[in-house]
Design an enzyme around this catalytic site. Structure first.
Site, PDB file in Angstrom:
ATOM      1  N   CYS A  10      26.014  14.021  -9.766  1.00 27.99           N
ATOM      2  CA  CYS A  10      26.699  15.211 -10.296  1.00 27.99           C
ATOM      3  C   CYS A  10      27.319  15.952  -9.121  1.00 27.99           C
ATOM      4  O   CYS A  10      27.506  15.362  -8.049  1.00 27.99           O
ATOM      5  CB  CYS A  10      25.748  16.077 -11.119  1.00 27.99           C
ATOM      6  SG  CYS A  10      24.349  16.758 -10.192  1.00 27.99           S
ATOM      7  N   ASN A  13      23.741  18.083  -7.235  1.00 27.36           N
ATOM      8  CA  ASN A  13      22.466  17.328  -7.179  1.00 27.36           C
ATOM      9  C   ASN A  13      21.250  18.258  -7.289  1.00 27.36           C
ATOM     10  O   ASN A  13      20.202  17.992  -6.703  1.00 27.36           O
ATOM     11  CB  ASN A  13      22.375  16.454  -5.907  1.00 27.36           C
ATOM     12  CG  ASN A  13      21.234  15.436  -5.943  1.00 27.36           C
ATOM     13  OD1 ASN A  13      20.664  15.101  -4.909  1.00 27.36           O
ATOM     14  ND2 ASN A  13      20.874  14.934  -7.105  1.00 27.36           N
ATOM     15  N   CYS A  15      20.959  20.104 -10.636  1.00 27.43           N
ATOM     16  CA  CYS A  15      20.737  20.301 -12.081  1.00 27.43           C
ATOM     17  C   CYS A  15      20.762  18.973 -12.838  1.00 27.43           C
ATOM     18  O   CYS A  15      19.729  18.407 -13.168  1.00 27.43           O
ATOM     19  CB  CYS A  15      21.774  21.257 -12.670  1.00 27.43           C
ATOM     20  SG  CYS A  15      21.684  22.939 -11.990  1.00 27.43           S
ATOM     21  N   ARG A  16      21.958  18.453 -13.122  1.00 27.06           N
ATOM     22  CA  ARG A  16      22.073  17.312 -14.035  1.00 27.06           C
ATOM     23  C   ARG A  16      21.549  15.998 -13.468  1.00 27.06           C
ATOM     24  O   ARG A  16      20.778  15.293 -14.127  1.00 27.06           O
ATOM     25  CB  ARG A  16      23.540  17.144 -14.466  1.00 27.06           C
ATOM     26  CG  ARG A  16      24.032  18.300 -15.321  1.00 27.06           C
ATOM     27  CD  ARG A  16      25.545  18.321 -15.415  1.00 27.06           C
ATOM     28  NE  ARG A  16      26.149  18.612 -14.120  1.00 27.06           N
ATOM     29  CZ  ARG A  16      27.435  18.559 -13.868  1.00 27.06           C
ATOM     30  NH1 ARG A  16      28.274  18.185 -14.822  1.00 27.06           N
ATOM     31  NH2 ARG A  16      27.911  18.875 -12.671  1.00 27.06           N
ATOM     32  N   SER A  17      21.970  15.634 -12.239  1.00 22.90           N
ATOM     33  CA  SER A  17      21.577  14.283 -11.770  1.00 22.90           C
ATOM     34  C   SER A  17      20.097  14.160 -11.409  1.00 22.90           C
ATOM     35  O   SER A  17      19.509  13.107 -11.677  1.00 22.90           O
ATOM     36  CB  SER A  17      22.496  13.778 -10.650  1.00 22.90           C
ATOM     37  OG  SER A  17      22.430  14.581  -9.512  1.00 22.90           O
ATOM     38  N   ASP A 125      28.100  20.994 -17.294  1.00 23.65           N
ATOM     39  CA  ASP A 125      27.478  21.647 -16.136  1.00 23.65           C
ATOM     40  C   ASP A 125      26.761  22.922 -16.587  1.00 23.65           C
ATOM     41  O   ASP A 125      27.394  23.844 -17.101  1.00 23.65           O
ATOM     42  CB  ASP A 125      28.592  21.984 -15.133  1.00 23.65           C
ATOM     43  CG  ASP A 125      28.054  22.546 -13.837  1.00 23.65           C
ATOM     44  OD1 ASP A 125      26.857  22.904 -13.784  1.00 23.65           O
ATOM     45  OD2 ASP A 125      28.843  22.641 -12.881  1.00 23.65           O
TER      46      ASP A 125
HETATM   47  P1  4NP Z   1      24.866  20.128 -10.881  1.00 23.71           P
HETATM   48  O1  4NP Z   1      25.154  21.684 -11.125  1.00 23.71           O
HETATM   49  O2  4NP Z   1      26.179  19.521 -10.413  1.00 23.71           O
HETATM   50  O3  4NP Z   1      24.455  19.641 -12.226  1.00 23.71           O
HETATM   51  O4  4NP Z   1      23.779  20.050  -9.827  1.00 23.71           O
HETATM   52  C1  4NP Z   1      25.737  22.523 -10.164  1.00 23.71           C
HETATM   53  C2  4NP Z   1      24.977  22.989  -9.113  1.00 23.71           C
HETATM   54  C3  4NP Z   1      25.533  23.844  -8.188  1.00 23.71           C
HETATM   55  C4  4NP Z   1      26.848  24.241  -8.320  1.00 23.71           C
HETATM   56  C5  4NP Z   1      27.616  23.759  -9.367  1.00 23.71           C
HETATM   57  C6  4NP Z   1      27.062  22.900 -10.293  1.00 23.71           C
HETATM   58  N1  4NP Z   1      27.398  25.143  -7.374  1.00 23.71           N
HETATM   59  O5  4NP Z   1      28.548  25.587  -7.594  1.00 23.71           O
HETATM   60  O6  4NP Z   1      26.747  25.485  -6.371  1.00 23.71           O
END
Ligand code: 4NP
Length: 159
Positions: A10, A13, A15-17, A125
């Site tokens: 993702c 790294n 939340c989702r992955s 997201d």
């Molecule tokens: P992820 O979510 O891609 O599922 O880990 C996010 C985590 C952090 C951010 C965006 C999405 N960020 O903008 O810091």
């Protein structure tokens, strides 16, 4: 049976992955499938951090213990994994642009392939949204992981 090496990717790294890695890993091992799982972010913004506390909390409520530490995707991942599964279209495009041969490009796919019946074409997201975004991610990843496991088992049986 050969061990499939699967990397979930993702943006951050956190939340989702990491949730995908944990949920798929648990369900795969419960189903008797031998897999090596990991996760990474297309960005290194959260490198070295634990997964987002909200993601860990809601996953724990559903029986998943997320312990992974964030890292950025590295080009050697193209050789170290058999499948590289992107959480959304932007992650997918990013990975395709990093791949410099067709063998590497062919390893990249979207988690969306496994959740079409749910009416989603990405794992949304959850980072800037409310709690319901995190439970939705878990619902979609459980559903998609089961589909992916069924696919992998079918491929092994067809061999
Ligand atoms: P992820 O979510 O891609 O599922 O880990 C996010 C985590 C952090 C951010 C965006 C999405 N960020 O903008 O810091």
């Amino acid at each position: 049976m050969e061990t499939k090496r699967i990397l979930f990717v993702c943006l951050g790294n956190i939340c989702r992955s990491p949730a995908a890695e944990t949920i798929f890993g648990k369900l795969a091992s419960e189903s008797g499938l031998t897999v090596k799982v990991d996760s990474a972010g297309t960005s290194g913004w959260h490198e070295g951090e634990k997964a987002d506390p909200r993601m860990r909390h809601f996953a724990k409520e559903r029986g998943y213990n997320i312990t992974s530490i964030a890292r950025k995707f590295r080009p050697t991942d193209f050789d170290d994994f058999d499948m590289i599964i992107a959480m959304d279209d932007s992650n997918y495009e990013h990975l395709i642009n990093l791949a410099n041969n067709s063998g590497h490009k062919n390893k990249v796919s979207r988690m969306a392939e496994y959740i079409r019946e749910k009416g989603f074409n990405e794992i949304p997201d959850p980072y800037y949204g409310g709690d319901e975004g995190f439970t939705l991610v878990i619902d979609l990843l459980e559903y998609g992981s089961k589909k992916l496991i069924a696919d992998l088992k079918k491929k092994t049986n067809d061999k």
